[in-house]
Scaffold this motif. Sequence first.
Motif, PDB file in Angstrom:
ATOM      1  N   ASP A 202       0.819  -1.207   0.000  1.00 56.14           N
ATOM      2  CA  ASP A 202       0.000   0.000   0.000  1.00 56.14           C
ATOM      3  C   ASP A 202       0.864   1.272   0.000  1.00 56.14           C
TER       4      ASP A 202
ATOM      5  N   ASP B 177      -5.717   6.461  -2.501  1.00 58.51           N
ATOM      6  CA  ASP B 177      -6.765   5.442  -2.496  1.00 58.51           C
ATOM      7  C   ASP B 177      -6.266   4.185  -3.186  1.00 58.51           C
ATOM      8  N   HIS B 178      -6.596   3.014  -2.633  1.00 60.76           N
ATOM      9  CA  HIS B 178      -6.178   1.733  -3.209  1.00 60.76           C
ATOM     10  C   HIS B 178      -6.518   1.644  -4.699  1.00 60.76           C
TER      11      HIS B 178
ATOM     12  N   MET C  90      -2.295  -5.294   0.596  1.00 60.62           N
ATOM     13  CA  MET C  90      -2.965  -4.312   1.450  1.00 60.62           C
ATOM     14  C   MET C  90      -3.084  -4.784   2.904  1.00 60.62           C
ATOM     15  N   ASP C  91      -2.134  -5.592   3.369  1.00 61.23           N
ATOM     16  CA  ASP C  91      -2.103  -6.033   4.762  1.00 61.23           C
ATOM     17  C   ASP C  91      -3.425  -6.681   5.162  1.00 61.23           C
ATOM     18  N   GLU C  92      -4.064  -6.149   6.217  1.00 61.76           N
ATOM     19  CA  GLU C  92      -5.282  -6.786   6.728  1.00 61.76           C
ATOM     20  C   GLU C  92      -6.471  -6.661   5.776  1.00 61.76           C
ATOM     21  N   GLU C  93      -6.321  -5.881   4.709  1.00 62.64           N
ATOM     22  CA  GLU C  93      -7.393  -5.775   3.713  1.00 62.64           C
ATOM     23  C   GLU C  93      -7.192  -6.734   2.547  1.00 62.64           C
ATOM     24  N   GLY C  94      -6.159  -7.546   2.601  1.00 57.49           N
ATOM     25  CA  GLY C  94      -5.960  -8.553   1.570  1.00 57.49           C
ATOM     26  C   GLY C  94      -5.161  -8.036   0.387  1.00 57.49           C
TER      27      GLY C  94
ATOM     28  N   HIS D  56     -10.623  -8.490  -5.792  1.00 54.07           N
ATOM     29  CA  HIS D  56     -10.153  -8.337  -4.405  1.00 54.07           C
ATOM     30  C   HIS D  56     -10.118  -9.714  -3.753  1.00 54.07           C
TER      31      HIS D  56
ATOM     32  N   PRO E 260      -9.647 -11.363  -0.092  1.00 52.13           N
ATOM     33  CA  PRO E 260      -9.607 -10.980   1.326  1.00 52.13           C
ATOM     34  C   PRO E 260      -8.413 -11.593   2.061  1.00 52.13           C
TER      35      PRO E 260
END
Length: 313
Positions: A191, A202-203, A223-227, A239, A241
């Motif tokens: 990220d 923004d991603h 994106m770490d904890e957002e997958g 996406h 997860p």
Amino acid sequence: MSLGDLAWDVLAKPDTMLLPGGDTTGRLELSGGGSAANLAVWARRAGYPATFVGKIGRDRFGELATAELRAEGVRAELTLSDEHPTGVILALIDRRGQRAMLTGQGADWELLPGELPGEVLRGGRHLHLTAWSLFRDPPRGAALAAARIAKEAGATLSLDPGSFQMIQQMGRENFLHVVDDIPFDVIFPNDDEARAMSGETDHGRALSWLRDRYPQALVVLKMDEEGALLEGPGQPRVHVPATPDTLTDATGAGDAFGGAFLAGWLTHGDAVRSARLAVQVGGWVVSRFGARPPADAELRARLDRFSLSGVGA
């Protein structure tokens, strides 16, 4: 095949805040490391043959790091230096599991084009680079030469942008000028690195910027904890997860993700399936201490769910 940094890692996780002049307890671990070497280890653990190309000092740390690499089943094609020591990386891990890295510039920063194993590079199916080989020259000349040799021989290329802070220190435009000359097929920004390269916060917009800049490449945004968010030629935006694993130490998670992804992608070519494997491996790594925790039954179960078949050389 991965080219770049093989170093000796010193991981430190204090039990309390470090204060100037103070003293506290904590957890320490010493092991082989380096982003490019870690990725090779994780590709091998995920079932794909892996070779590492790099440079180390002719010293004890180099011997130890090489022994750990070979114990993982990774082929090591190394140049030994009498002039430069093996690099050492200090990772300071806070109580939330986030890490800050201090990288000592060792022999891995001194790799020269004339030291490259040309036949090995020409014989590989894929070459992975990290931006740690691009931030200064040397080793930039060697990394760019390796990319040319591998690509001309028909290999695919991947790139990990390495460090948002180093991108900022080098200068965004200077960094992009170097990266633009590499015809990579896959890029693995996290990220912060995607923001540093694109200027977007923004991603989705960062991913769109990278796709516009590098239309030939599959972009896999970590994106770490957002997958993970991925999109590329022939691959609609998807996406994937993250796992629900609890963060203990983020050291090496991106390298583990990249190695597992490439192991899958080079085997069957399915980017989404590869990303699902990668988040499983990355989640397992962040829930443990260190970049290469010893494999256990849980890791083997996750790998078995995405077992690779028909693996090529």
